[in-house]
Write a protein that holds these residues in place. Structure first.
Motif, PDB file in Angstrom:
ATOM      1  N   GLY A   1       0.580  -8.028   2.953  1.00  0.00           N
ATOM      2  CA  GLY A   1      -0.582  -6.886   3.646  1.00  0.00           C
ATOM      3  C   GLY A   1      -1.730  -6.632   2.163  1.00  0.00           C
ATOM      4  O   GLY A   1      -3.011  -6.632   2.824  1.00  0.00           O
ATOM      5  N   ARG A   2      -0.872  -6.247   1.393  1.00  0.00           N
ATOM      6  CA  ARG A   2      -1.692  -5.207   0.443  1.00  0.00           C
ATOM      7  C   ARG A   2      -1.178  -5.386  -1.172  1.00  0.00           C
ATOM      8  O   ARG A   2      -0.300  -5.506  -1.324  1.00  0.00           O
ATOM      9  CB  ARG A   2      -1.664  -3.850   0.737  1.00  0.00           C
ATOM     10  N   ARG A   3      -2.511  -5.903  -1.296  1.00  0.00           N
ATOM     11  CA  ARG A   3      -2.372  -5.169  -3.158  1.00  0.00           C
ATOM     12  C   ARG A   3      -2.593  -3.946  -3.502  1.00  0.00           C
ATOM     13  O   ARG A   3      -4.077  -3.934  -3.591  1.00  0.00           O
ATOM     14  CB  ARG A   3      -2.589  -6.147  -3.744  1.00  0.00           C
ATOM     15  N   VAL A   4      -2.393  -3.167  -4.087  1.00  0.00           N
ATOM     16  CA  VAL A   4      -2.763  -1.587  -5.036  1.00  0.00           C
ATOM     17  C   VAL A   4      -2.069  -1.677  -6.203  1.00  0.00           C
ATOM     18  O   VAL A   4      -1.015  -1.764  -6.719  1.00  0.00           O
ATOM     19  CB  VAL A   4      -1.512  -0.269  -4.095  1.00  0.00           C
ATOM     20  N   LEU A   5      -3.256  -0.829  -7.614  1.00  0.00           N
ATOM     21  CA  LEU A   5      -2.763  -1.112  -8.205  1.00  0.00           C
ATOM     22  C   LEU A   5      -2.701   0.123  -8.822  1.00  0.00           C
ATOM     23  O   LEU A   5      -4.154   1.101  -8.736  1.00  0.00           O
ATOM     24  CB  LEU A   5      -4.309  -1.733  -9.428  1.00  0.00           C
ATOM     25  N   VAL A   6      -1.752   0.873  -8.906  1.00  0.00           N
ATOM     26  CA  VAL A   6      -1.696   2.442  -9.042  1.00  0.00           C
ATOM     27  C   VAL A   6      -1.710   2.351 -10.991  1.00  0.00           C
ATOM     28  O   VAL A   6      -1.121   2.560 -11.466  1.00  0.00           O
ATOM     29  CB  VAL A   6      -0.101   3.381  -8.509  1.00  0.00           C
TER      30      VAL A   6
END
Length: 322
Positions: A60-65
Motif C-alpha cells: 500500500g505504501r513505500r517509504v524511504l527513511v
C-alpha cells in the motif's frame, strides 16, 4: 514472480531504511580496496536495486527513511521521510512509529532482495505475528510487525554478532509468533560484495562493482573467464594396448626366398699405402745419469748365474718348480 503470485498487502507499508550515498559517509568498510568515491557508487547501486524491488512489490505504501538528501537515484513512487537522530535501534523504532498498520522494514545492504523474498511477510498479515529475516553476519535484514511497537526495538544492541538473537528473543518475549524469512547476506565488506554480486549478476550493484575494480575482490563470477578444469589441464597418458584373446606366438625364422648379399671390394677403391711419416725424427733413449744396470735377481732355491761352490766348482741351476 507476478504481483498476483506474490499477493497484495494494500494496508502494509514497506519501509526502506537507508543512508544517502555520499563519499566518506557510506560503505566505509569497503575502503580499502575501494576508494570512498567507488564505495559511494556501489552504495548508490545497492540502494537503486533495493528501490526497484520495492516498486515491484505490491504494497500500500513505500517509504524511504533517509539519512541525508535524496538524489537523482530516487525513482518516482517512493515517499521520503528523514531519519531521526540517535542510535540505530532508535531510528528503526521511529520508522515503525511513523506507520499505522502492518509494516515491513528492510535496509539498503541487500541488493539481491526481490518481491518473492518479501512475499511471505506480506501475503496475510495477522495480529500478534512478526516476520524476521536473519542475516548471515548475525543481524537481520528484514523485520515485519503487524502491530508496530517502538518498544520492541529500543535497547537492542545493533551491528554486533548477537543483534539478531537479541532482537528475535525480544519479539518472542513480547508474545509474538515469529515467522522466519530467508537468510540473506548483508554487504559490509568487499568479500560480501563479491558474493552478493554473484547472486544478482545482472543488477546495478554487480555492474557498479565490476566498473569500480575489474578483477579485484567483488567482481561477479559471471564476468570472469572460467577456470580450466583439472581434467583438462592434466596430461593425457597413452592407453595400454590390450592383449588379443587367442593370440598365437609368432615364430621368427629365415625370410622365404631371401637372397644372400655378396660382399666384395668396393668398385674403383684405391689401396692406401702405409709408409713412414714424412720428416719424422727418431727419438733417442738415453740412460739416466749415474744409473746402474739392473742385475736379474736370483730365484729362491737356485744359484745365480756364475756362482761357484766353496770348493771353486761352478754351480749348475736345477729345474724350476712352478
Amino acid at each position: 514472480m507476478s504481483a498476483a503470485a506474490v499477493g497484495r498487502a494494500p494496508g502494509t507499508t514497506l519501509i526502506i531504511l537507508a543512508k544517502a550515498p555520499v563519499p566518506g559517509r557510506v560503505k566505509t568498510r569497503l575502503t580499502p580496496p575501494y576508494t570512498p568515491q567507488e564505495a559511494a557508487r556501489i552504495a548508490e547501486a545497492s540502494l537503486a536495486d533495493t528501490l526497484d524491488a520495492a516498486l515491484a512489490t505490491p504494497v500500500g505504501r513505500r517509504v524511504l527513511v533517509l539519512d541525508g538528501e535524496p538524489g537523482p537515484w530516487l525513482p518516482p513512487g517512493i515517499e521520503v521521510l528523514p531519519q531521526c537522530a540517535g542510535g540505530l535501534d532508535e531510528r528503526i523504532a521511529a520508522a515503525f512509529a511513523a506507520c499505522s498498520g502492518p509494516a515491513l522494514l528492510i535496509g539498503m545492504d541487500t541488493p539481491q532482495v526481490s518481491p518473492a523474498l518479501l512475499a511471505p511477510a506480506l501475503a496475510d498479515p495477522r495480529p500478534g505475528e512478526a516476520w524476521f529475516g536473519p542475516a548471515e553476519d548475525g543481524g537481520f535484514w528484514a523485520l515485519g510487525l503487524t502491530d508496530p511497537d517502538p518498544a520492541l526495538l529500543l535497547g537492542v544492541p545493533m551491528s554486533v554478532a548477537e543483534t539478531g538473537r537479541v532482537q528475535r528473543q525480544r519479539l518472542s518475549d513480547a508474545g509474538l509468533a515469529v515467522r522466519e524469512l530467508a537468510w540473506l547476506r548483508d554487504v559490509d565488506t568487499a568479500g560480501d560484495a563479491r558474493l552478493v554480486a554473484e547472486l544478482a549478476p545482472h543488477g546495478r550493484f554487480a555492474r557498479a562493482l565490476d566498473v569500480s575494480h575489474p578483477g579485484r575482490p567483488g567482481r561477479p563470477a559471471a564476468s570472469r573467464p572460467a577456470a580450466i578444469g583439472a581434467s583438462a589441464a592434466r596430461t593425457t597418458r597413452p592407453s595400454p594396448i590390450p592383449h588379443a584373446p587367442n593370440a598365437q606366438p609368432m615364430a621368427v625364422g629365415p625370410t622365404p626366398n631371401a637372397q644372400p648379399v655378396a660382399v666384395g671390394p668396393t668398385p674403383n677403391a684405391q689401396p692406401v699405402a702405409v709408409g713412414p711419416t714424412p720428416n719424422a725424427q727418431p727419438v733417442a733413449v738415453e740412460a739416466a745419469p749415474n744409473e746402474e744396470p739392473l742385475a736379474p735377481a736370483p730365484i729362491a732355491g737356485h744359484p745365480a748365474p756364475g756362482a761357484v761352490s766353496a770348493q771353486g766348482e761352478p754351480l749348475t741351476p736345477g729345474p724350476r718348480a712352478w
